[in-house]
Design a protein around this motif. Structure first.
Motif, short mmCIF file in Angstrom:
data_model
loop_
_atom_site.label_atom_id
_atom_site.label_comp_id
_atom_site.label_asym_id
_atom_site.label_seq_id
_atom_site.Cartn_x
_atom_site.Cartn_y
_atom_site.Cartn_z
N GLN A 132 -18.41 -62.14 31.08
CA GLN A 132 -19.17 -62.92 30.09
C GLN A 132 -20.14 -63.88 30.77
N SER A 133 -19.76 -64.42 31.91
CA SER A 133 -20.60 -65.40 32.61
C SER A 133 -21.89 -64.78 33.16
N CYS A 134 -21.97 -63.45 33.16
CA CYS A 134 -23.16 -62.77 33.70
C CYS A 134 -24.12 -62.31 32.61
N GLN A 135 -23.88 -62.69 31.37
CA GLN A 135 -24.66 -62.14 30.27
C GLN A 135 -26.12 -62.59 30.27
N GLU A 136 -26.42 -63.70 30.94
CA GLU A 136 -27.78 -64.23 30.87
C GLU A 136 -28.66 -63.81 32.03
N ILE A 137 -28.17 -62.92 32.90
CA ILE A 137 -29.01 -62.39 33.97
C ILE A 137 -29.20 -60.90 33.74
N GLN A 138 -30.31 -60.37 34.23
CA GLN A 138 -30.62 -58.96 34.09
C GLN A 138 -29.80 -58.16 35.10
N ILE A 139 -28.94 -57.29 34.59
CA ILE A 139 -28.02 -56.54 35.44
C ILE A 139 -28.29 -55.05 35.25
N SER A 140 -28.34 -54.33 36.35
CA SER A 140 -28.54 -52.89 36.26
C SER A 140 -27.22 -52.12 36.40
N ARG A 141 -26.23 -52.70 37.10
CA ARG A 141 -24.94 -52.03 37.25
C ARG A 141 -23.82 -53.06 37.24
N ARG A 142 -22.69 -52.68 36.64
CA ARG A 142 -21.52 -53.56 36.58
C ARG A 142 -20.32 -52.79 37.13
N ILE A 143 -19.78 -53.28 38.25
CA ILE A 143 -18.70 -52.57 38.94
C ILE A 143 -17.48 -53.49 39.01
N VAL A 144 -16.32 -52.96 38.64
CA VAL A 144 -15.06 -53.69 38.75
C VAL A 144 -14.20 -52.97 39.78
N ILE A 145 -13.80 -53.71 40.80
CA ILE A 145 -12.96 -53.14 41.86
C ILE A 145 -11.50 -53.38 41.49
N VAL A 146 -10.77 -52.30 41.26
CA VAL A 146 -9.40 -52.39 40.76
C VAL A 146 -8.42 -51.89 41.82
N GLY A 147 -7.17 -52.33 41.67
CA GLY A 147 -6.12 -51.90 42.58
C GLY A 147 -4.79 -51.84 41.86
N GLU A 195 -25.26 -70.66 33.69
CA GLU A 195 -26.36 -71.42 34.29
C GLU A 195 -26.21 -71.51 35.81
N THR A 196 -24.98 -71.63 36.27
CA THR A 196 -24.73 -71.71 37.71
C THR A 196 -25.10 -70.40 38.39
N ILE A 197 -24.73 -69.28 37.78
CA ILE A 197 -25.07 -67.97 38.35
C ILE A 197 -26.58 -67.78 38.38
N LYS A 198 -27.27 -68.18 37.31
CA LYS A 198 -28.73 -68.06 37.28
C LYS A 198 -29.38 -68.88 38.40
N GLN A 199 -28.84 -70.08 38.62
CA GLN A 199 -29.39 -70.93 39.70
C GLN A 199 -29.17 -70.27 41.06
N LEU A 200 -27.97 -69.74 41.28
CA LEU A 200 -27.67 -69.07 42.55
C LEU A 200 -28.64 -67.91 42.78
N MET A 201 -28.86 -67.09 41.74
CA MET A 201 -29.74 -65.94 41.88
C MET A 201 -31.18 -66.37 42.12
N ALA A 202 -31.60 -67.44 41.45
CA ALA A 202 -32.98 -67.91 41.60
C ALA A 202 -33.24 -68.38 43.03
N ILE A 203 -32.32 -69.16 43.59
CA ILE A 203 -32.49 -69.64 44.97
C ILE A 203 -32.45 -68.47 45.95
N HIS A 204 -31.58 -67.52 45.69
CA HIS A 204 -31.50 -66.34 46.56
C HIS A 204 -32.84 -65.62 46.63
N LYS A 205 -33.49 -65.42 45.47
CA LYS A 205 -34.77 -64.70 45.43
C LYS A 205 -35.91 -65.56 45.99
#
Length: 461
Positions: free
Chosen positions: A37-52, A119-129
């Motif tokens: 849910q925390s990723c809903q505000e960024i544009q995502i092309s793939r969503r991967i869940v690593i399970v065990g 908002e935190t994830i968006k900020q992280l992605m913005a600084i990364h780019k």
């Protein structure tokens, strides 16, 4: 392009549960659903869940869960299996065959860190780019950093070293800047060095943090509120996270004009919608997809779940689930609405009345001690105390239909399937088994018999 990878392979032994840790619920959603849910505000092309651990259970829960239903436009979930849990680096190594040829960024999140704001994830992605980093990681300054890896940077926030807590020297442990376990990598850079990771540590695990030794530039971004990055390792952590989430939600609604009397005794899911001038009394709990309109007063001692409450409604000491209540109606005390009950405007559903899968028309009343199941009531209907719709024949449920302005006398039983017309009066104590047309009086009971001078004989000694 951005792909996200959520680490959800661990068992979480300190939870003392057979349930995978990421499936434990926090305020109505599993931990891993909250991360998605925390990723809903960024544009995502793939969503991967690593399970065990119990990966099939995680897959089943996510594919049938709220997150999929609420966000049908999101990219489909992909699942990658980590058969051995050999650390975070090993988990991301499992992506190598799945992201072959991918040229975008990879956002790595932990499935047990559910409080991260979008908002935190968006900020992280913005600084990364903005800085065209090979890697950008989220950091926080904790009052007590014990147990967390420490991050050491230069004056430009470029990462020089990350050291796991168990591998820190005493001097390094004095630092309060910790690694939050949230990363954004330029995948082509990461892809090249992933096979080079080594398990040269006490745990014999492959650390994703070791990638900073091979990537450049790597930048740290501090989160403003360190509570966002708190992970869930045991039931105490789960309770702490619930408290934090509740404070956020309650602060939001009080700022928006909702009155919470005794907020500490109230719980509100973050999926609930409230309008200004709603009053929530003590010991009230609002769950799921619930909405409450302006002027309504809920509680004390009420539970509203997945229901819609219109303007100026009161709900006192009652339970309402999967139902709707129209404006100016009064519910309770001690009423139970469930199974898609629909209450019209200006109605009263009173003391110890249960309503299941029933539609009640405007200005109708069921004031006391009644059960209305699988029924349709018109307008201005009055249900006397102790009325029951006998809707179940042992195999099937049947409908009861009651026309406008009909009055049901106290202690009556309406045996479905049955239809009562408009302006019908049912005498108290009646058992009605046949349809009744408009404008009728129904008396369906034996005539009272009185035998003077009769008393029960005493048994022989």
């Amino acid at each position: 392009m951005v792909a996200i990878a959520i680490l959800a392979a661990g068992r979480g032994t300190r939870m003392k549960s057979d349930l995978p840790k990421v499936l434990h619920e926090l305020a109505g959603r599993s931990l891993v659903e909250r991360v998605l849910q925390s990723c809903q505000e960024i544009q995502i092309s793939r969503r991967i869940v690593i399970v065990g651990y119990r990966g099939e259970l995680v897959k089943e829960a996510l594919m049938g869960g709220k997150e999929i239903r609420d966000n049908p436009q999101s990219p489909p979930l992909e699942f990658v299996e980590q058969t051995e849990q050999l650390g975070t680096g090993h988990a991301i190594q499992q992506l190598l065959p799945h992201l072959q040829g991918f040229q975008g960024d990879l956002l790595v999140l932990n499935g047990d860190v559910p409080l991260l704001r979008s908002e935190t994830i968006k900020q992280l992605m913005a600084i990364h780019k903005q800085h065209q980093n090979s890697a950008t990681l989220l950091t926080a300054n904790l009052p007590n950093p014990q147990g967390y890896g420490r991050v050491f940077t230069d004056s430009q926030n470029l990462v020089q070293q990350i050291v796991e807590d168990r591998d820190c020297t005493q001097a390094q442990k004095q630092s309060h800047r910790i690694n939050a376990g949230v990363y954004c990598f330029h995948w082509p850079d990461l892809e090249k060095i992933l096979p080079e990771l080594k398990a040269d540590n006490d745990q014999k695990e492959y650390y994703l943090t070791d990638t900073v030794n091979f990537l450049s530039p790597v930048m740290a971004v501090d989160v403003e509120d360190y509570q966002e990055i708190l992970g869930i390792n045991d039931r105490k952590h789960l309770a702490t996270a619930c408290d934090i989430l509740q404070r956020r939600v309650k602060d939001k609604w009080m700022t928006a004009g909702v009155t919470l009397l005794d907020p500490n005794s109230i719980t509100i899911d973050d999926t609930v919608e409230l309008q200004p001038d709603v009053v929530i009394e003590p010991q009230t709990h609002l769950r799921g997809k619930t909405s409450i309109a302006s002027g309504s007063r809920i509680g004390p001692g009420s539970l509203i779940e997945n229901s819609q409450i219109a303007e100026n409604v009161t709900v006192l000491y009652s339970v309402v689930s999967d139902s709707t209540v129209a404006q100016n109606s009064r519910i309770g005390p001690y009423a139970h609405l469930r199974g898609h009950a629909e209450i019209g405007a200006n109605c009263r559903v009173g003391n110890f009345v249960e309503v299941k899968n029933t539609q009640i028309g405007d200005r109708s009343n069921a004031a006391h001690l009644s059960y209305l199941g699988d029924a349709t009531l018109g307008e201005k209907v009055n249900i006397g105390a102790g009325t029951i719709t006998a809707n179940y024949d042992g195999k099937n449920k049947h409908k009861t239909q009651i026309g406008d302005r009909t009055k049901i006398g106290s202690n009556s039983v309406l045996v479905a399937p049955i239809t009562l017309g408009e302006d019908v009066t049912v005498a108290a104590g009646s058992v009605v088994t046949e349809d009744v047309s408009n404008d009728c009086l129904v008396i369906a009971r034996s005539r009272q018999a009185v035998k003077p001078g009769w008393k029960l004989k005493e048994p022989k000694k």
